[in-house]
Design a protein around this motif. Structure first.
Motif, PDB file in Angstrom:
ATOM      1  N   LYS A   1       0.831  -1.204   0.000  1.00 35.00           N
ATOM      2  CA  LYS A   1       0.000   0.000   0.000  1.00 35.00           C
ATOM      3  C   LYS A   1       0.867   1.257   0.000  1.00 35.00           C
ATOM      4  N   LYS A   2       1.996   1.191   0.682  1.00 34.98           N
ATOM      5  CA  LYS A   2       2.934   2.323   0.680  1.00 34.98           C
ATOM      6  C   LYS A   2       3.512   2.533  -0.725  1.00 34.98           C
ATOM      7  N   LEU A   3       3.847   1.427  -1.397  1.00 39.26           N
ATOM      8  CA  LEU A   3       4.374   1.518  -2.760  1.00 39.26           C
ATOM      9  C   LEU A   3       3.328   2.093  -3.709  1.00 39.26           C
ATOM     10  N   ILE A   4       2.096   1.618  -3.591  1.00 42.21           N
ATOM     11  CA  ILE A   4       1.014   2.115  -4.442  1.00 42.21           C
ATOM     12  C   ILE A   4       0.825   3.616  -4.267  1.00 42.21           C
ATOM     13  N   ALA A   5       0.842   4.073  -3.020  1.00 42.00           N
ATOM     14  CA  ALA A   5       0.677   5.505  -2.745  1.00 42.00           C
ATOM     15  C   ALA A   5       1.803   6.323  -3.374  1.00 42.00           C
ATOM     16  N   GLN A   6       3.034   5.803  -3.284  1.00 41.23           N
ATOM     17  CA  GLN A   6       4.173   6.515  -3.863  1.00 41.23           C
ATOM     18  C   GLN A   6       4.071   6.553  -5.388  1.00 41.23           C
ATOM     19  N   GLN A   7       3.660   5.445  -5.998  1.00 38.57           N
ATOM     20  CA  GLN A   7       3.534   5.408  -7.454  1.00 38.57           C
ATOM     21  C   GLN A   7       2.436   6.353  -7.939  1.00 38.57           C
ATOM     22  N   LYS A   8       1.371   6.482  -7.181  1.00 37.62           N
ATOM     23  CA  LYS A   8       0.318   7.423  -7.560  1.00 37.62           C
ATOM     24  C   LYS A   8       0.816   8.862  -7.440  1.00 37.62           C
ATOM     25  N   ARG A   9       1.550   9.153  -6.377  1.00 38.96           N
ATOM     26  CA  ARG A   9       2.112  10.506  -6.222  1.00 38.96           C
ATOM     27  C   ARG A   9       3.047  10.827  -7.380  1.00 38.96           C
ATOM     28  N   ASP A  10       3.871   9.865  -7.775  1.00 33.80           N
ATOM     29  CA  ASP A  10       4.793  10.086  -8.895  1.00 33.80           C
ATOM     30  C   ASP A  10       4.023  10.355 -10.188  1.00 33.80           C
ATOM     31  N   THR A  11       2.940   9.614 -10.392  1.00 35.58           N
ATOM     32  CA  THR A  11       2.128   9.810 -11.594  1.00 35.58           C
ATOM     33  C   THR A  11       1.557  11.222 -11.636  1.00 35.58           C
ATOM     34  N   LEU A  12       0.989  11.660 -10.527  1.00 38.33           N
ATOM     35  CA  LEU A  12       0.375  12.985 -10.478  1.00 38.33           C
ATOM     36  C   LEU A  12       1.419  14.097 -10.563  1.00 38.33           C
TER      37      LEU A  12
END
Length: 313
Positions: A48-59
């Motif tokens: 879940k931490k990785l997913i959150a970071q990947q979403k932040r990077d996308t945005l």
């Protein structure tokens, strides 16, 4: 010049880092559920931490896209919503909840089988971007359709898994090309790469759930993974998580002998390795069969000897 050090080990059996083909599953599934579920957590804190970071990077990169910003942003947000919906449905299934029994959720799943609705707006004006997203869509739909098929055909006693979820999609080839230095500061390219990483984490979580329900009887397909192994237990890194003190079945497969070993085990330690986005799970074997234990010990010693002989003193 390489050196070899043998460390003192007070255990009855030495622990050794070595590659091994292994399959671990809870001994008992979750009871009284709508869909058969093992109870493994495929979305532990590290994932879940990785997913959150990947979403932040996308945005982050999406904010820096200038060309056709409105259309591109709308498409990105739709795809993010589709991916997150897929993840939510996956997590429900992993807990034994059948999304089909919730009409709004099931309707959304059926609608998403049609693909990304906003993609055609870029077909004429940005054909390259359109093509990239069509490849993203193709990968997404393979997993989504596999999920829908599983939901439609699973029961409380059986999880309908896809035996051969594919690898090596066209978008994966494109992402390798995007790793070149010339693309490092191009916002659209980096936002697509981040988006694909975001999607990939969700898809691989589903793949693990799928494979855990199909590969148990196909040991020759178990991948070789690195683990800390002894004849009385093991410790390994996973992107999934078991429960503390959970009883598990541990299987080893040795292709040279075509031999499968089974041990009854108990999870004795769980640690999140945050910098690797992995969960370290340690298992002790409970009253192991003597012959199987001796064979495992022999394979450990054989590997240790081979490693020693490969070093130059």
């Amino acid at each position: 010049m390489k050196t070899w050090f043998l460390k003192h080990n007070s255990r009855r059996y030495f622990r050794l880092d070595m590659p091994v083909r292994v399959f671990i599953a809870p001994s008992s599934p979750i009871k009284d559920r709508e869909i058969y579920a093992t109870g493994i957590d495929y979305f532990p804190p590290t994932i879940k931490k990785l997913i959150a970071q990947q979403k932040r990077d996308t945005l982050y990169w999406l904010e820096r896209v200038q060309d056709q910003k409105v259309l591109v942003t709308e498409l990105f947000m739709e795809v993010i919503a589709c991916i997150e919906f897929f993840g939510q449905s996956s997590e429900k299934m992993s807990k034994g909840i059948n999304p089909r029994l919730d009409p709004p959720t099931w309707l959304s799943l059926e609608q998403r089988k049609l693909g990304f609705t906003k993609i055609n707006a870029l077909k004429d004006s940005s054909p390259k971007t359109y093509t990239y997203f069509k490849h993203i869509e193709a990968k997404y739909l393979v997993f989504l359709k596999a999920m829908v098929n599983s939901i439609e055909n699973s029961t409380d006693q059986h999880f309908e898994a896809e035996q051969h979820l594919p690898y090596n999609f066209k978008i994966d080839e494109i992402l390798e090309h995007f790793q070149k230095e010339q693309f490092e500061k191009i916002p659209l390219v980096q936002s697509i790469a981040a988006l694909c990483g975001f999607m990939g984490t969700y898809l691989e979580a589903y793949r693990q759930m799928n494979d855990d329900n199909v590969l148990r009887t196909f040991p020759e397909q178990w991948p070789s993974v690195q683990g800390n192994i002894s004849a009385c237990g093991l410790a390994m890194l996973f992107t999934k998580r078991f429960k503390d003190f959970e009883r598990v079945d541990v299987f080893f497969y040795f292709p040279e002998e075509k031999r499968t070993l089974k041990f009854d085990g108990t999870v004795v330690d769980i640690r999140s390795i945050n910098d690797q986005y992995k969960e370290r799970i340690a298992v002790n074997f409970d009253f192991p069969n003597g012959k199987d234990q001796d064979f495992l010990q022999h394979k450990i010693q054989q590997f240790e000897l081979d490693e020693c002989l490969s070093y130059e003193f």
